[in-house]
Write a protein that holds these residues in place. Structure first.
Motif, mmCIF file in Angstrom:
data_model
loop_
_atom_site.group_PDB
_atom_site.id
_atom_site.type_symbol
_atom_site.label_atom_id
_atom_site.label_comp_id
_atom_site.label_asym_id
_atom_site.label_seq_id
_atom_site.Cartn_x
_atom_site.Cartn_y
_atom_site.Cartn_z
ATOM 1 N N THR A 54 -80.419 -44.190 -61.602
ATOM 2 C CA THR A 54 -80.005 -42.897 -61.036
ATOM 3 C C THR A 54 -80.721 -41.692 -61.645
ATOM 4 O OG1 THR A 54 -78.166 -42.776 -62.624
ATOM 5 C CG2 THR A 54 -77.693 -43.764 -60.473
ATOM 6 N N ASP A 55 -81.219 -41.823 -62.865
ATOM 7 C CA ASP A 55 -81.781 -40.663 -63.567
ATOM 8 C C ASP A 55 -83.194 -40.938 -64.073
ATOM 9 O OD1 ASP A 55 -79.331 -39.071 -63.457
ATOM 10 O OD2 ASP A 55 -78.534 -40.527 -64.885
ATOM 11 N N PRO A 56 -84.026 -39.907 -64.151
ATOM 12 C CA PRO A 56 -85.369 -40.077 -64.705
ATOM 13 C C PRO A 56 -85.319 -40.244 -66.226
ATOM 14 C CG PRO A 56 -84.991 -37.770 -64.214
ATOM 15 C CD PRO A 56 -83.796 -38.521 -63.698
ATOM 16 N N VAL A 57 -86.432 -40.686 -66.800
ATOM 17 C CA VAL A 57 -86.584 -40.754 -68.242
ATOM 18 C C VAL A 57 -87.810 -39.934 -68.627
ATOM 19 C CG1 VAL A 57 -87.932 -42.913 -68.166
ATOM 20 C CG2 VAL A 57 -86.775 -42.255 -70.272
ATOM 21 N N LYS A 58 -87.699 -39.200 -69.728
ATOM 22 C CA LYS A 58 -88.830 -38.452 -70.271
ATOM 23 C C LYS A 58 -89.108 -39.001 -71.669
ATOM 24 C CE LYS A 58 -87.555 -34.165 -67.874
ATOM 25 N NZ LYS A 58 -87.185 -32.739 -68.032
#
Length: 236
Positions: A110-114
């Motif tokens: 569901t969420d991006p990773v940096k």
């Protein structure tokens, strides 16, 4: 003192749709003969990976590879059968040594990773591939440098096959701090994760960097609440 200024706006950039990657040094299709390395620091990539996506299985050898999630989490698999989740607050190192295959996938649907991926040229070639990761407290970085990577096998930091040191600090606005280099033959690459500092007569903001060498200590003044990464490496 000698300096090399790398503004965030002058980094290389690559996009694959699911990946946005900024390169502080020449990497893949990005080439700048003036940005091949800083001493034994060879790669500093600032990566954004969309949900569920990532780098499939690929190989490395004879490189020290450090990954630092800034938000989100990465799922790591490698040819030794290891499977790990690397979360924000963790630092991971993989000594590719004589050769290793691995993959790095965003662990979230569901969420991006940096995350940052940093390559250091190793001290000893063709060692047995190895892996280590450790969780570091944000409180231990408050207004002081916390060494997260070093050649010292002391259990406090993760070990690297090179005379290199990674230190992180979370500085309050107005805080002045001194960093002492371990060796006068080393340089230090200062990379601002967020915030603003004054160092070596330069003002650095988000993702700006400066490489500094021929010094024995460094003075840093936080002009805003700031998170900063220092990478100390041999220059030759």
């Amino acid at each position: 003192m000698k300096t090399i200024f790398h503004p965030a706006s002058e980094r290389g950039f690559a996009s694959r749709g699911w990946l946005k990657s900024y390169h502080s040094f020449s990497f893949s299709q990005y080439y700048d003969e003036n940005k091949m390395n800083f001493g034994l620091l060879r790669v500093l990539n600032d990566d954004f990976v969309e949900k569920g996506m990532g780098f499939g299985t690929h190989g490395h050898d004879n490189m020290e590879i450090v990954s630092i999630p800034l938000s989100g989490a990465l799922k790591h698999n490698d040819s030794t059968g290891r499977e790990k989740i690397i979360n924000q607050g963790d630092v991971q190192i993989m000594s590719a040594g004589s050769g290793i295959q691995h993959s790095e996938i965003n662990n979230s649907k569901t969420d991006p990773v940096k995350f940052l991926q940093i390559w250091i040229i190793p001290k000893e070639q063709n060692i047995e591939p190895r892996y280590e990761q450790k969780t570091f407290s944000e409180e231990d970085k408050k207004n002081k440098f916390l060494t997260v990577v070093s050649p010292e096998k002391n259990g406090k930091s993760i070990w690297i096959n090179q005379d290199a040191y990674f230190s992180m600090a979370n500085l309050d606005k107005g805080k002045e701090i001194i960093y002492d280099l371990r060796d006068k033959a080393h340089g230090v690459y200062v990379f601002v994760l967020e915030g603003e500092i004054e160092v070596a007569d330069k003002n650095l903001k988000d993702r700006d960097a400066v490489g500094i060498y021929e010094i024995d200590k460094l003075n840093i003044l936080a002009k805003a609440d700031t998170k900063v990464l220092l990478i100390e490496v041999p220059m030759g």
